[in-house]
Design a protein around this motif. Structure first.
Motif, PDB file in Angstrom:
ATOM      1  N   LYS A  31      -5.322   5.336   4.538  1.00  0.00           N
ATOM      2  CA  LYS A  31      -4.827   6.006   3.331  1.00  0.00           C
ATOM      3  C   LYS A  31      -3.362   5.689   3.064  1.00  0.00           C
ATOM      4  O   LYS A  31      -2.961   5.495   1.911  1.00  0.00           O
ATOM      5  CB  LYS A  31      -5.014   7.514   3.413  1.00  0.00           C
ATOM      6  N   GLU A  32      -2.543   5.624   4.096  1.00  0.00           N
ATOM      7  CA  GLU A  32      -1.125   5.312   3.899  1.00  0.00           C
ATOM      8  C   GLU A  32      -0.954   3.913   3.302  1.00  0.00           C
ATOM      9  O   GLU A  32      -0.096   3.705   2.433  1.00  0.00           O
ATOM     10  CB  GLU A  32      -0.376   5.393   5.230  1.00  0.00           C
ATOM     11  N   ALA A  33      -1.764   2.969   3.752  1.00  0.00           N
ATOM     12  CA  ALA A  33      -1.696   1.606   3.219  1.00  0.00           C
ATOM     13  C   ALA A  33      -2.109   1.581   1.749  1.00  0.00           C
ATOM     14  O   ALA A  33      -1.470   0.916   0.926  1.00  0.00           O
ATOM     15  CB  ALA A  33      -2.571   0.673   4.047  1.00  0.00           C
ATOM     16  N   ILE A  34      -3.154   2.331   1.420  1.00  0.00           N
ATOM     17  CA  ILE A  34      -3.596   2.400   0.020  1.00  0.00           C
ATOM     18  C   ILE A  34      -2.515   3.048  -0.849  1.00  0.00           C
ATOM     19  O   ILE A  34      -2.239   2.586  -1.956  1.00  0.00           O
ATOM     20  CB  ILE A  34      -4.918   3.191  -0.101  1.00  0.00           C
ATOM     21  N   ASP A  35      -1.915   4.111  -0.351  1.00  0.00           N
ATOM     22  CA  ASP A  35      -0.848   4.780  -1.109  1.00  0.00           C
ATOM     23  C   ASP A  35       0.303   3.820  -1.407  1.00  0.00           C
ATOM     24  O   ASP A  35       0.823   3.788  -2.515  1.00  0.00           O
ATOM     25  CB  ASP A  35      -0.316   5.993  -0.342  1.00  0.00           C
ATOM     26  N   LEU A  36       0.689   3.028  -0.413  1.00  0.00           N
ATOM     27  CA  LEU A  36       1.782   2.076  -0.609  1.00  0.00           C
ATOM     28  C   LEU A  36       1.385   0.966  -1.578  1.00  0.00           C
ATOM     29  O   LEU A  36       2.180   0.551  -2.430  1.00  0.00           O
ATOM     30  CB  LEU A  36       2.218   1.490   0.731  1.00  0.00           C
ATOM     31  N   MET A  37       0.148   0.500  -1.475  1.00  0.00           N
ATOM     32  CA  MET A  37      -0.353  -0.513  -2.398  1.00  0.00           C
ATOM     33  C   MET A  37      -0.290   0.016  -3.825  1.00  0.00           C
ATOM     34  O   MET A  37       0.167  -0.675  -4.742  1.00  0.00           O
ATOM     35  CB  MET A  37      -1.804  -0.862  -2.024  1.00  0.00           C
ATOM     36  N   ASN A  38      -0.714   1.240  -4.010  1.00  0.00           N
ATOM     37  CA  ASN A  38      -0.709   1.868  -5.326  1.00  0.00           C
ATOM     38  C   ASN A  38       0.717   2.072  -5.841  1.00  0.00           C
ATOM     39  O   ASN A  38       1.022   1.795  -7.000  1.00  0.00           O
ATOM     40  CB  ASN A  38      -1.457   3.202  -5.263  1.00  0.00           C
ATOM     41  N   LEU A  39       1.606   2.526  -4.989  1.00  0.00           N
ATOM     42  CA  LEU A  39       2.999   2.759  -5.357  1.00  0.00           C
ATOM     43  C   LEU A  39       3.679   1.471  -5.835  1.00  0.00           C
ATOM     44  O   LEU A  39       4.436   1.467  -6.801  1.00  0.00           O
ATOM     45  CB  LEU A  39       3.764   3.337  -4.165  1.00  0.00           C
ATOM     46  N   ASN A  40       3.394   0.360  -5.159  1.00  0.00           N
ATOM     47  CA  ASN A  40       4.024  -0.920  -5.489  1.00  0.00           C
ATOM     48  C   ASN A  40       3.285  -1.704  -6.567  1.00  0.00           C
ATOM     49  O   ASN A  40       3.737  -2.761  -6.976  1.00  0.00           O
ATOM     50  CB  ASN A  40       4.150  -1.774  -4.223  1.00  0.00           C
ATOM     51  N   LYS A  41       2.130  -1.210  -6.970  1.00  0.00           N
ATOM     52  CA  LYS A  41       1.339  -1.850  -8.031  1.00  0.00           C
ATOM     53  C   LYS A  41       1.010  -3.304  -7.721  1.00  0.00           C
ATOM     54  O   LYS A  41       1.030  -4.168  -8.596  1.00  0.00           O
ATOM     55  CB  LYS A  41       2.032  -1.705  -9.380  1.00  0.00           C
ATOM     56  N   GLY A  43      -1.910  -5.643  -5.298  1.00  0.00           N
ATOM     57  CA  GLY A  43      -3.218  -5.519  -4.664  1.00  0.00           C
ATOM     58  C   GLY A  43      -3.211  -5.928  -3.207  1.00  0.00           C
ATOM     59  O   GLY A  43      -4.246  -6.339  -2.681  1.00  0.00           O
ATOM     60  N   ILE A  44      -2.070  -5.824  -2.563  1.00  0.00           N
ATOM     61  CA  ILE A  44      -1.952  -6.259  -1.173  1.00  0.00           C
ATOM     62  C   ILE A  44      -0.892  -5.427  -0.447  1.00  0.00           C
ATOM     63  O   ILE A  44       0.083  -5.002  -1.054  1.00  0.00           O
ATOM     64  CB  ILE A  44      -1.586  -7.760  -1.094  1.00  0.00           C
ATOM     65  N   ASP A 113      -2.071 -13.518  -3.932  1.00  0.00           N
ATOM     66  CA  ASP A 113      -0.884 -13.354  -3.111  1.00  0.00           C
ATOM     67  C   ASP A 113      -1.002 -14.135  -1.812  1.00  0.00           C
ATOM     68  O   ASP A 113      -2.074 -14.170  -1.201  1.00  0.00           O
ATOM     69  CB  ASP A 113      -0.681 -11.876  -2.747  1.00  0.00           C
ATOM     70  N   LEU A 114       0.112 -14.728  -1.400  1.00  0.00           N
ATOM     71  CA  LEU A 114       0.189 -15.417  -0.113  1.00  0.00           C
ATOM     72  C   LEU A 114       1.399 -14.912   0.651  1.00  0.00           C
ATOM     73  O   LEU A 114       2.524 -15.004   0.158  1.00  0.00           O
ATOM     74  CB  LEU A 114       0.346 -16.933  -0.318  1.00  0.00           C
ATOM     75  N   PRO A 115       1.177 -14.370   1.850  1.00  0.00           N
ATOM     76  CA  PRO A 115       2.332 -13.984   2.665  1.00  0.00           C
ATOM     77  C   PRO A 115       3.124 -15.225   3.076  1.00  0.00           C
ATOM     78  O   PRO A 115       2.554 -16.270   3.397  1.00  0.00           O
ATOM     79  CB  PRO A 115       1.705 -13.327   3.892  1.00  0.00           C
ATOM     80  N   ILE A 116       4.434 -15.088   3.042  1.00  0.00           N
ATOM     81  CA  ILE A 116       5.328 -16.167   3.469  1.00  0.00           C
ATOM     82  C   ILE A 116       5.903 -15.750   4.813  1.00  0.00           C
ATOM     83  O   ILE A 116       6.471 -14.664   4.939  1.00  0.00           O
ATOM     84  CB  ILE A 116       6.448 -16.393   2.445  1.00  0.00           C
ATOM     85  N   ILE A 117       5.714 -16.609   5.800  1.00  0.00           N
ATOM     86  CA  ILE A 117       6.175 -16.284   7.146  1.00  0.00           C
ATOM     87  C   ILE A 117       7.114 -17.360   7.680  1.00  0.00           C
ATOM     88  O   ILE A 117       7.086 -18.506   7.227  1.00  0.00           O
ATOM     89  CB  ILE A 117       5.003 -16.080   8.131  1.00  0.00           C
ATOM     90  N   SER A 118       7.923 -16.958   8.655  1.00  0.00           N
ATOM     91  CA  SER A 118       8.801 -17.911   9.334  1.00  0.00           C
ATOM     92  C   SER A 118       7.982 -18.691  10.353  1.00  0.00           C
ATOM     93  O   SER A 118       6.803 -18.379  10.587  1.00  0.00           O
ATOM     94  CB  SER A 118       9.929 -17.166  10.052  1.00  0.00           C
TER      95      SER A 118
END
Length: 142
Positions: A31-41, A43-44, A113-118
């Motif tokens: 649920k916390e992950a979904i809440d953050l996804m929703n807050l930031n608008k 889909g990831i 979306d693609l995560p960018i990593i070092s």
């Protein structure tokens, strides 16, 4: 600037930095992950360890697939650890890659979306298709 020149730029010119993207630590609830996804608008949500090394991604598509596959009440699903539902082997990229190649990768895999990593796997940010399109559309081509 010509479109061909813009498309030769590096991913680093298009990056949404880590301070502007949703990420959670690997010990949070679904649920916390979904809440953050929703807050930031977006889909990831990127899942990281305490050193911000990318552990996986959790997307709105993952949510849809889980709801269909797992036949349990939402309240029980929301209480799960997010890692139980995380893609632990996401496609990732390096910020020095060419943007045109990464657009092709996004298109081929039907993702936004693609995560960018070092090189060490630390999350640096996200390549988001809407940001790519905005930069292309906002460019004054000669």
């Amino acid at each position: 600037m010509k479109l061909s020149k813009l498309l030769k730029e590096k991913v680093s010119s298009f990056i949404m930095t880590i301070d502007k993207i949703p990420f959670v630590y690997d010990d949070v609830l679904f649920k916390e992950a979904i809440d953050l996804m929703n807050l930031n608008k977006l889909g990831i949500v990127c899942i990281v360890d305490k050193n911000k090394k990318l552990k996986g991604v959790f997307t709105d598509g993952d949510i849809r697939r889980k709801i269909i596959k797992i036949q349990k009440p939402f309240s029980a699903l929301f209480a799960d650890d997010v890692l139980l539902h995380t893609n632990l082997k996401p496609i990732t990229i390096n910020k020095s890659k060419n943007i045109l190649n990464e657009i092709k990768l996004i298109n081929k895999n039907k993702i936004w979306d693609l995560p960018i990593i070092s090189n060490s796997g630390k999350l640096l940010g996200l390549l988001h298709m809407n940001d790519i399109l905005k930069k292309i559309l906002d460019t004054n081509f000669d």
